[in-house]
Each structure stands twice: as structure tokens, then as C-alpha cells.
Design a protein around this motif. Structure first.
Motif, mmCIF file in Angstrom:
data_model
loop_
_atom_site.group_PDB
_atom_site.id
_atom_site.type_symbol
_atom_site.label_atom_id
_atom_site.label_comp_id
_atom_site.label_asym_id
_atom_site.label_seq_id
_atom_site.Cartn_x
_atom_site.Cartn_y
_atom_site.Cartn_z
ATOM 1 N N GLN A 1 -36.499 33.412 5.747
ATOM 2 C CA GLN A 1 -37.299 31.928 5.974
ATOM 3 C C GLN A 1 -37.838 31.404 4.810
ATOM 4 O O GLN A 1 -38.297 32.097 3.938
ATOM 5 C CB GLN A 1 -38.492 32.087 6.950
ATOM 6 N N SER A 2 -37.364 30.228 4.685
ATOM 7 C CA SER A 2 -37.929 29.370 3.232
ATOM 8 C C SER A 2 -39.233 29.326 3.403
ATOM 9 O O SER A 2 -39.953 28.950 4.525
ATOM 10 C CB SER A 2 -37.254 28.230 3.043
ATOM 11 N N ILE A 3 -39.884 29.658 2.332
ATOM 12 C CA ILE A 3 -41.377 29.286 2.211
ATOM 13 C C ILE A 3 -41.478 27.998 1.533
ATOM 14 O O ILE A 3 -42.280 26.859 2.036
ATOM 15 C CB ILE A 3 -42.121 30.351 1.380
ATOM 16 N N GLU A 4 -40.998 27.863 0.186
ATOM 17 C CA GLU A 4 -41.110 26.622 -0.542
ATOM 18 C C GLU A 4 -40.297 26.622 -1.609
ATOM 19 O O GLU A 4 -39.855 27.734 -2.068
ATOM 20 C CB GLU A 4 -42.692 26.475 -0.918
ATOM 21 N N LEU B 1 -41.257 41.231 3.034
ATOM 22 C CA LEU B 1 -40.233 41.205 1.834
ATOM 23 C C LEU B 1 -39.981 39.638 1.229
ATOM 24 O O LEU B 1 -39.856 38.767 2.269
ATOM 25 C CB LEU B 1 -38.888 41.645 1.886
ATOM 26 N N TYR B 2 -40.166 39.401 -0.131
ATOM 27 C CA TYR B 2 -39.861 37.918 -0.488
ATOM 28 C C TYR B 2 -38.846 37.950 -1.475
ATOM 29 O O TYR B 2 -38.343 39.144 -2.089
ATOM 30 C CB TYR B 2 -41.287 37.747 -1.300
ATOM 31 N N LEU B 3 -38.098 36.850 -1.731
ATOM 32 C CA LEU B 3 -37.226 36.680 -2.682
ATOM 33 C C LEU B 3 -37.289 35.149 -3.376
ATOM 34 O O LEU B 3 -37.994 34.524 -2.890
ATOM 35 C CB LEU B 3 -35.851 37.006 -2.325
ATOM 36 N N GLN B 4 -36.636 35.329 -4.682
ATOM 37 C CA GLN B 4 -36.545 33.790 -4.894
ATOM 38 C C GLN B 4 -34.756 33.679 -5.342
ATOM 39 O O GLN B 4 -34.195 34.568 -5.759
ATOM 40 C CB GLN B 4 -37.280 33.562 -6.194
ATOM 41 N N THR B 5 -34.422 32.461 -4.904
ATOM 42 C CA THR B 5 -33.245 32.160 -5.452
ATOM 43 C C THR B 5 -32.853 30.849 -5.674
ATOM 44 O O THR B 5 -33.766 29.836 -5.621
ATOM 45 C CB THR B 5 -32.378 32.387 -4.166
ATOM 46 N N GLU B 6 -31.973 30.751 -6.791
ATOM 47 C CA GLU B 6 -31.579 29.416 -7.198
ATOM 48 C C GLU B 6 -30.778 28.417 -6.372
ATOM 49 O O GLU B 6 -30.434 27.340 -6.494
ATOM 50 C CB GLU B 6 -30.928 29.321 -8.657
ATOM 51 N N LEU C 1 -36.099 28.533 -4.625
ATOM 52 C CA LEU C 1 -36.460 28.519 -3.296
ATOM 53 C C LEU C 1 -36.986 30.090 -3.233
ATOM 54 O O LEU C 1 -36.451 31.006 -3.393
ATOM 55 C CB LEU C 1 -35.074 28.333 -2.417
ATOM 56 N N VAL C 2 -38.226 30.053 -2.554
ATOM 57 C CA VAL C 2 -39.069 31.146 -2.249
ATOM 58 C C VAL C 2 -38.784 31.464 -0.722
ATOM 59 O O VAL C 2 -38.833 30.588 0.122
ATOM 60 C CB VAL C 2 -40.416 31.401 -2.715
ATOM 61 N N MET C 3 -38.244 32.650 -0.434
ATOM 62 C CA MET C 3 -37.998 33.042 1.022
ATOM 63 C C MET C 3 -38.703 34.437 1.445
ATOM 64 O O MET C 3 -39.418 35.078 0.374
ATOM 65 C CB MET C 3 -36.573 33.323 1.268
#
Length: 153
Positions: free
Chosen positions: A134-137, A116-121, A147-149
Motif C-alpha cells: 500500500q502506498s503511504i506517501e 515492512l516498508y520500502l521506497q521505490t522510484e 514512493l514509500v509503501m
């Protein structure tokens, strides 16, 4: 508190659309609340993705979270996403978001999703980092730094 699928509580679509419009409506392609309501009908599923999980106390809607496909167009290879995690302001800080996220993860596992992925401000990762994401980039997406995780299930 109880968790329900939007498919079983479709009458809450206008409220969720308003929440999303008020919170994120100015990001990227602005959509009207009515357009969001129409888009949310895609989530009226009980036995397949995408889905929205609702947190409720009796007939009071407290929050929502989505298990969705392809949230960010810059990542066409990343299929399954946690998104639209929103808790109504009076109910924040009570652990509701964590319960919604845990339910979305459980549903993803049920449907044999491996990542699963997510994006957060929140560039610290906040609750997500505390829960093992885990942080991706960090990227600028639709003029917002996010931040994409990732979480391996």
C-alpha cells in the motif's frame, strides 16, 4: 533457480556492491564500492536481521534483496524495510524479483516482523502494488522523488 542467504555466499559481496553502486551510488551520500562492500558485511547473518537473499542459478548470481532496518532516516518509527532489490539486467522480466521479495517477506514473518516498508522510484508502485503493498506517501528523499509503501504481514 535457488535462493540463498548472503551469509552462505559471502564471496558475492563485491558483485552486489558494484550493482548497488552502479544503480544507486549517486543518490544521497555517494559511497565507494569498497565502502559498500564493508557495509554489506553487516548482512552476513543466518539467524538474525539484517539479511540479504540472493537469487542464483548454479554459480551465477541473478539478483539480491535486503531485509533491513531503518532505510529512511525521515521515518525513525518505521523499523523493518525491504530494500536493495536488484536483478542483473540479463535476467530481468523473469519473475526473479517477485521470488526474492516473497522470500524476504517469509523471513520477516519468521522473525515476527508485523510491517515492512520500502521506497521505490516507480511512483505507480509497479510490482509492489501488484503484490499488495500500500502506498503511504510520495516524498523527496536525498534529492530523489520516491514512493514509500507498506505491507502488513
Amino acid at each position: 533457480m535457488e535462493l540463498h542467504l548472503l551469509a552462505d555466499k559471502a564471496e558475492y559481496i563485491p558483485k552486489i556492491a558494484k550493482w548497488y553502486s552502479d544503480e544507486w551510488g549517486d543518490i544521497g551520500e555517494s559511497r565507494s564500492t569498497k565502502a559498500l562492500e564493508l557495509k554489506l558485511t553487516d548482512y552476513l547473518n543466518r539467524n538474525k536481521l539484517p539479511m540479504i537473499v540472493l537469487a542464483m542459478e548454479k554459480d551465477k548470481l541473478l539478483g539480491a534483496a535486503q531485509l533491513k532496518f531503518h532505510e529512511m532516516s525521515i521515518y525513525p518509527d518505521k523499523e523493518h524495510w525491504l530494500g536493495g532489490v536488484y536483478i542483473d539486467k540479463p535476467y530481468r522480466g523473469q519473475g526473479i524479483a517477485k521470488q526474492l521479495i516473497d522470500k524476504v517477506i517469509a523471513l520477516a514473518k519468521h522473525y515476527q516482523v508485523s510491517h515492512l516498508y520500502l521506497q521505490t522510484e516507480d511512483h505507480s508502485g509497479g510490482l509492489y502494488a501488484q503484490s499488495g503493498w500500500q502506498s503511504i506517501e510520495r516524498v523527496n528523499y536525498k534529492n530523489v522523488d520516491v514512493l514509500v509503501m507498506k505491507k502488513v504481514l
